[in-house]
Structures are given as C-alpha cells and as structure tokens.
Design a protein around this motif. Sequence first.
Motif: not given
Length: 170
Positions: A45-58, A151-162
């Motif tokens: 969940n760092i980036a959301a890649p999207f692809v353009l699919v051609m009629p032949d599937g490429a 977060f390191p050095d910020q005990p009141k700033k917290l996260f939960r990975p997606m």
Amino acid sequence: MTGSTEASLRVEVLGPQHDRTLFESGVESLDRYLRMQAGQEARKNIAAPFVLVMPDGAIGGFYTLSSTAVDVGEWPVQTVRKLPRYRLIPATLLGRLAVDRRQQGRGYGRYLLADALLRSLRSEIASFAVIVDAKDENARRFYERESFLSFPDQPKKLFRPMADIAELFK
C-alpha cells in the motif's frame, strides 16, 4: 484514438494476470519499476499501480497513485488563501506514468492521465497506514489497545498499517 479502439481499452489495477515482461516505454527506470517494484508497492500500500490493457491483453501503459502531503509554504500564495490553515496539505501523487513505445503517439498518455485524474477525484488512492495524533495518554493507550504503533520519538503519534486493517475486514 478512434472510438472503437477506445471502447476496447480498459484500465485496471495491476495484478498477477498482467504480463509486465514485454513492457518497454523507452525509459529504463520506468520499465524496471513496472517489472520489479510496482507489485511490491501495491501489496504494501505504498502506491496504487494501474495498467492500460490493450485489446490483445498487452500492457499499453501504466501509472501510479498514492497519497502525499505538501507543505503549505510550497503552494502559490493565491492557492494558500483558499486552503485550511494546515502545515501539510494532503494531495494525491501521480507518481509514474508511461506508455509502451509501440503505443506512443496515439493519445494513450492523455487517456491514462484522464483516468488517473478521475480516480483521484473519486479518491481511489493508496494509503500505507492510518495515522492518529493522540491528544493525551488515555487516547494513546486506547489506540495502542487497538494495535496502533507509536512513531519513534513521537509517542503520541501512532499508526496502524493498512494491511493490518485489511485483515480486520476479511
């Protein structure tokens, strides 16, 4: 692009069914990214890649979206006047965009850009984690009980990975 060609195109979230090995944009770093890194970034969940699919599937092209924030001081003054008084302003990052060399010059870059802009408008962006700023120790303990990490050095700033959050809803 002709109407019939455009109607047979589709943009999809990158998945294992897409053969990335033949994609060549002419920019080695973009080609390498699609072949070797895009899937990993999607799974994390760092980036959301999207692809353009051609009629032949490429794959005819691709782009990535992710969330970011820009310091308020970096925006034009006239824009800042319209923004809330936050130091960081959230935004969507269109990180990469490339068209296969065999498809270049046919309007597919604009097609991908339009698709990226529409998805951005709909808020279809990647997020690595949910972040919270606990107001006090009671709030911090609450979030820690809910599996948030400080977060390191910020005990009141917290996260939960997606990825962890996704497990909650399986």
